[in-house]
Design a protein around this motif. Structure first.
Motif, PDB file in Angstrom:
ATOM      1  N   ARG A   1       0.850  -1.187   0.000  1.00 22.56           N
ATOM      2  CA  ARG A   1       0.000   0.000   0.000  1.00 22.56           C
ATOM      3  C   ARG A   1       0.884   1.234   0.000  1.00 22.56           C
ATOM      4  NH1 ARG A   1      -3.370   0.206   5.124  1.00 22.56           N
ATOM      5  NH2 ARG A   1      -4.203  -1.702   4.194  1.00 22.56           N
ATOM      6  N   LEU A   2       0.492   2.208  -0.844  1.00 26.01           N
ATOM      7  CA  LEU A   2       1.280   3.432  -0.903  1.00 26.01           C
ATOM      8  C   LEU A   2       1.116   4.230   0.377  1.00 26.01           C
ATOM      9  CD1 LEU A   2       0.649   4.651  -4.553  1.00 26.01           C
ATOM     10  CD2 LEU A   2       2.727   3.633  -3.620  1.00 26.01           C
ATOM     11  N   PRO A   3       2.150   4.768   0.945  1.00 23.56           N
ATOM     12  CA  PRO A   3       2.043   5.598   2.145  1.00 23.56           C
ATOM     13  C   PRO A   3       1.279   6.891   1.859  1.00 23.56           C
ATOM     14  CG  PRO A   3       4.290   4.824   1.808  1.00 23.56           C
ATOM     15  CD  PRO A   3       3.531   4.489   0.572  1.00 23.56           C
ATOM     16  N   VAL A   4       0.656   7.436   2.953  1.00 18.80           N
ATOM     17  CA  VAL A   4      -0.127   8.666   2.819  1.00 18.80           C
ATOM     18  C   VAL A   4       0.763   9.801   2.330  1.00 18.80           C
ATOM     19  CG1 VAL A   4      -1.516  10.349   4.076  1.00 18.80           C
ATOM     20  CG2 VAL A   4      -1.733   7.915   4.604  1.00 18.80           C
ATOM     21  N   SER A   5       1.957   9.854   2.834  1.00 20.00           N
ATOM     22  CA  SER A   5       2.859  10.925   2.411  1.00 20.00           C
ATOM     23  C   SER A   5       3.145  10.840   0.917  1.00 20.00           C
ATOM     24  CB  SER A   5       4.159  10.839   3.215  1.00 20.00           C
ATOM     25  OG  SER A   5       4.765   9.580   3.021  1.00 20.00           O
ATOM     26  N   VAL A   6       3.312   9.589   0.418  1.00 19.42           N
ATOM     27  CA  VAL A   6       3.584   9.428  -1.009  1.00 19.42           C
ATOM     28  C   VAL A   6       2.370   9.844  -1.827  1.00 19.42           C
ATOM     29  CG1 VAL A   6       4.131   7.755  -2.809  1.00 19.42           C
ATOM     30  CG2 VAL A   6       5.272   7.616  -0.585  1.00 19.42           C
ATOM     31  N   VAL A   7       1.183   9.404  -1.352  1.00 20.29           N
ATOM     32  CA  VAL A   7      -0.047   9.787  -2.067  1.00 20.29           C
ATOM     33  C   VAL A   7      -0.201  11.299  -2.082  1.00 20.29           C
ATOM     34  CG1 VAL A   7      -2.560   9.605  -2.058  1.00 20.29           C
ATOM     35  CG2 VAL A   7      -1.149   7.599  -1.557  1.00 20.29           C
ATOM     36  N   ALA A   8       0.052  11.955  -0.918  1.00 17.75           N
ATOM     37  CA  ALA A   8      -0.081  13.409  -0.841  1.00 17.75           C
ATOM     38  C   ALA A   8       0.896  14.095  -1.796  1.00 17.75           C
ATOM     39  CB  ALA A   8       0.164  13.874   0.593  1.00 17.75           C
TER      40      ALA A   8
END
Length: 506
Positions: free
Chosen positions: A412-419
């Motif tokens: 799962r992609l991290p939230v920071s990466v998605v942001a």
């Protein structure tokens, strides 16, 4: 009378000169060419050319040895019976001479070779290089001696197997040389002596076996130690000195710097010494020495220092990605800040992991770190952590932070990466929109300027056309005026009409 006497003296001197110059023919020697010791054989010697009135003496000798007479016969044809001895082996010759007349030179037959076979007996191995036991690297020299026998061939055996010629093994008839001998050359040596009377009669003599021991020089020992805790305050270093090769027994010595601490002779290639120890303190430099009576071998120097485990304990990981860009494997690393003898332990959900399992493999590399290899799957999901303690003291255990491992979480992609990705996308959209707006605005201003300029150009063009027409009219009037002046008009009225001037009176 005197002339007769002179003639007689001349005839006598001629006769005497003839007698002094008499020669013997070459005698012929014949007999057997092969014989055994103690056999009785006969040699014949025949002299065909000799003075008939002289007594002939035939003698039998060994070539090169006229001092020892083997047989003598007073005749021009002799037979010499001979009891064969080993010394008769070689070339024989027959010498013919005139008995009691030294003025006639003796003659010698051609040599006749007699091969005498003496059966071999009494074979024995003599060590000519020294002792039966010696250290490797030296030369072993053996000799095979006989009490009887000639025309002998030799064979050397080691533990019943033939010793073959090689760059290090030199088999030279009754001698055997082994250069740079090693322990592989140790064993029972025997020589086998053989000779033949003919193709069917063979004589053999085997020596007794001689045991040769080639000792291995002791190798440089390896030195190591482990820490032993006997109670809460007493610690010891168990120092191990070990050589990989060397003939036993071996004397091991342990030195702390230049001071002899321990000395022990053992019937093995390994020994342990127990040395008092203070933790977190440098207690000197240790060195092992090994000796098995030839040379002294030395180990490397080892610092006697034990550092206790100290934190923090750091846990990190990296991963491997498969063809579908999914995480398929992990490597977890555990390392402590200090500690010379750490013990690493891995836990999954508080369960100790040891060695190798269905989905993990523990790789310990003390004191640097420990590595836990994981295959990512359903069975490997859970919370991991590692604990580090002194290998000699379990009371010093320290734990790392805990790390939750799950296949879905890892992929799962991290939230920071998605942001970051979403923010970049919004930024690109805004940037493109701004560029489009500026482009439209710039294009509108440019079109307005082009309209105004086109109008000005059109006005300027009309003005130019009018200006050209007026100039044309003016030029036309000038031309017409010039033409009117040039023409010789017949009638004034017609001139005025043509030139456009009004007639008089109008």
């Amino acid at each position: 009378m005197f002339p007769y006497l002179l003639v007689g003296m001349l005839l006598g001197s001629c006769y005497c000169s003839k007698e002094g110059s008499m020669t013997l023919g070459r005698p012929e020697l014949s007999g057997p060419s092969l014989a055994m010791v103690t056999d009785i054989i006969t040699f014949d010697c025949l002299l065909s050319i000799y003075p008939k009135k002289e007594t002939i003496l035939l003698e039998l000798f060994k070539e090169g040895n006229r001092d020892k007479l083997l047989g003598v016969y007073s005749s021009s044809n002799a037979s010499f019976p001979l009891i064969v001895k080993a010394s008769h082996d070689g070339n024989l010759e027959c010498v013919a001479r005139v008995q009691n007349n030294s003025h006639v030179e003796p003659s010698v037959s051609y040599t006749h070779n007699l091969k005498v076979i003496e059966p071999v007996a009494g074979a024995e191995v003599i060590i000519q290089s020294g002792a039966e036991e010696f250290f490797e690297g030296r030369t072993l020299e053996l000799k095979c001696t006989l009490t009887a026998g000639n025309h002998v061939s030799y064979k050397w055996l080691l533990n019943g197997q033939p010793v073959l010629q090689s760059p290090l093994n030199n088999v030279a008839n009754d001698h055997l040389f082994i250069n740079r001998a090693t322990s592989a050359d140790s064993g029972l040596y025997m020589c086998v002596a053989t000779n033949k009377y003919n193709t069917t009669t063979v004589f053999t003599s085997n020596s007794s076996e001689v045991e040769i021991t080639v000792k291995d020089v002791v190798s440089n020992p390896a030195i190591s130690f482990k820490v032993l805790k006997e109670n809460s305050n007493n610690y010891f270093a168990v120092v191990t000195c070990q050589s990989t090769r060397g003939t036993l027994p071996i004397t091991f010595s342990l030195y702390n710097r230049t001071e002899l601490a321990f000395n022990k002779t053992v019937e093995e290639r390994k020994v342990n010494f127990k040395v008092p120890l203070d933790l977190d303190r440098h207690s000197g430099w240790l060195q092992c020495q090994a000796n098995n009576a030839d040379e002294v071998a030395y180990s490397q120097r080892l610092p006697l220092q034990v550092v206790s485990v100290g934190g923090p304990v750091m846990l990190r990981y990296d991963y491997d990605i498969g063809q579908n860009y999914a995480v398929i494997g992990l490597r977890l690393y555990c390392k402590t800040r200090k500690g010379s003898h750490p013990r690493y332990q891995w836990f999954l959900n508080q369960t100790l992991l040891q060695g190798r399992g269905s989905f993990y493999y523990v790789v310990n590399q003390p004191p640097d770190q420990s590595i836990l290899l994981l295959s990512v799957g359903r069975s490997s999901a859970g919370t991991y952590h590692c604990e580090v303690s002194d290998i000699f003291d379990n009371t010093t255990a320290m734990s790392s932070n805990k790390q939750y491992i799950d296949k879905m979480v890892l992929n799962r992609l991290p939230v920071s990466v998605v942001a970051v990705v979403f923010g970049c996308f919004i930024f690109l959209v805004v940037l493109v929109s701004a560029c489009c707006f500026l482009g439209v605005l710039f294009r509108g201003r440019k079109s307005g300027k082009e309209s105004l300029r086109s109008q000005e150009m059109e006005t300027f063009a009309v003005y130019e056309d009018e200006l050209e027409m007026s100039e044309y009219r003016e030029d036309n009037d000038v031309v017409m005026s010039a033409r009117c002046d040039e023409f010789d008009w017949v009638s004034k009225t017609s001139e005025d009409e043509v030139c456009g001037r009004p007639a008089d009176g109008l």
